[in-house]
Write an enzyme that holds these catalytic residues in place. Sequence first.
Site, PDB file in Angstrom:
ATOM      1  N   ASN A  47       0.839  -1.206   0.000  1.00 24.69           N
ATOM      2  CA  ASN A  47       0.000   0.000   0.000  1.00 24.69           C
ATOM      3  C   ASN A  47       0.876   1.259   0.000  1.00 24.69           C
ATOM      4  OD1 ASN A  47       0.597  -0.856   2.691  1.00 24.69           O
ATOM      5  ND2 ASN A  47      -1.003   0.448   3.529  1.00 24.69           N
ATOM      6  N   GLU A  49       0.395   5.246   0.638  1.00 23.97           N
ATOM      7  CA  GLU A  49      -0.533   6.277   1.097  1.00 23.97           C
ATOM      8  C   GLU A  49      -0.135   7.653   0.580  1.00 23.97           C
ATOM      9  OE1 GLU A  49      -0.894   5.723   5.375  1.00 23.97           O
ATOM     10  OE2 GLU A  49      -2.117   3.934   5.023  1.00 23.97           O
ATOM     11  N   GLU A  60      -3.125  -4.510  -2.975  1.00 26.53           N
ATOM     12  CA  GLU A  60      -3.652  -5.418  -4.003  1.00 26.53           C
ATOM     13  C   GLU A  60      -3.669  -4.757  -5.370  1.00 26.53           C
ATOM     14  OE1 GLU A  60      -4.834  -4.666  -1.018  1.00 26.53           O
ATOM     15  OE2 GLU A  60      -6.438  -6.022  -0.414  1.00 26.53           O
ATOM     16  N   CYS A  91     -10.332  -4.915   0.128  1.00 25.25           N
ATOM     17  CA  CYS A  91     -11.432  -3.950   0.133  1.00 25.25           C
ATOM     18  C   CYS A  91     -12.268  -4.098  -1.146  1.00 25.25           C
ATOM     19  CB  CYS A  91     -10.898  -2.524   0.266  1.00 25.25           C
ATOM     20  SG  CYS A  91     -10.372  -1.775  -1.284  1.00 25.25           S
TER      21      CYS A  91
HETATM   22  N1  THU Z   1      -5.313  -1.274   2.548  1.00 24.40           N
HETATM   23  C1  THU Z   1      -4.763  -2.154   1.662  1.00 24.40           C
HETATM   24  O1  THU Z   1      -3.631  -1.993   1.215  1.00 24.40           O
HETATM   25  N2  THU Z   1      -5.516  -3.219   1.280  1.00 24.40           N
HETATM   26  C2  THU Z   1      -6.772  -3.490   1.743  1.00 24.40           C
HETATM   27  O2  THU Z   1      -7.415  -4.420   1.291  1.00 24.40           O
HETATM   28  C3  THU Z   1      -7.361  -2.654   2.787  1.00 24.40           C
HETATM   29  C4  THU Z   1      -6.648  -1.382   3.070  1.00 24.40           C
HETATM   30  C5  THU Z   1      -4.498  -0.131   2.979  1.00 24.40           C
HETATM   31  C6  THU Z   1      -4.955   1.192   2.481  1.00 24.40           C
HETATM   32  C7  THU Z   1      -4.423   2.128   3.547  1.00 24.40           C
HETATM   33  O3  THU Z   1      -3.090   2.465   3.246  1.00 24.40           O
HETATM   34  C8  THU Z   1      -4.444   1.290   4.812  1.00 24.40           C
HETATM   35  O4  THU Z   1      -4.529  -0.057   4.388  1.00 24.40           O
HETATM   36  C9  THU Z   1      -5.575   1.605   5.765  1.00 24.40           C
HETATM   37  O5  THU Z   1      -6.788   1.513   5.122  1.00 24.40           O
END
Ligand code: THU
Length: 146
Positions: A47, A49, A60, A91
């Site tokens: 991820n 941000e 993902e 998600c």
């Molecule tokens: N996040 C993911 O990388 N994958 C998911 O399926 C759920 C959420 C990340 C996004 C964000 O950086 C952090 O988790 C909190 O939501």
Amino acid sequence: MKLDTARRELLLERARTAREYAYAPYSGFRVGAAVLTADGRIFGGANIENASLGATVCAERVAIWQAVAAGQRRLVALAVLADTPTPVAPCGLCRQVLQEFAEPDCQVVLANLQGQFQVVPFDQLLPLAFTWPQGKKWEEGKKDGG
Ligand code: THU
């Protein structure tokens, strides 16, 4: 290409490694993912941000986009892993993005850092998925590079 035990372990290992590069200063929640393509290659993602928060991208989708940007559009499995008490699930946005490139019988591996995992068929994670045209995959786009 089937997700046998060896490939599942490889996929989880790649997700774990990819997670090391997570950029998650705002949430502190680091996620790793990996996809297995029809020709047996594996692409990882973490991820990433953003100060705007809304521009944040999940692990993902980063993994899926790595594969697609390398010309691999046929995804047979995806693994996602985080430091959670039980295996983490993708998600809704990521499920929709996976829908675009998921092969029939695509498997999703939910996992955590403690080594717990659960394998779920993708069609159980996104029943009644939106597709365009309705009820079909965008097969032509997959075939002709469009
Ligand atoms: N996040 C993911 O990388 N994958 C998911 O399926 C759920 C959420 C990340 C996004 C964000 O950086 C952090 O988790 C909190 O939501």
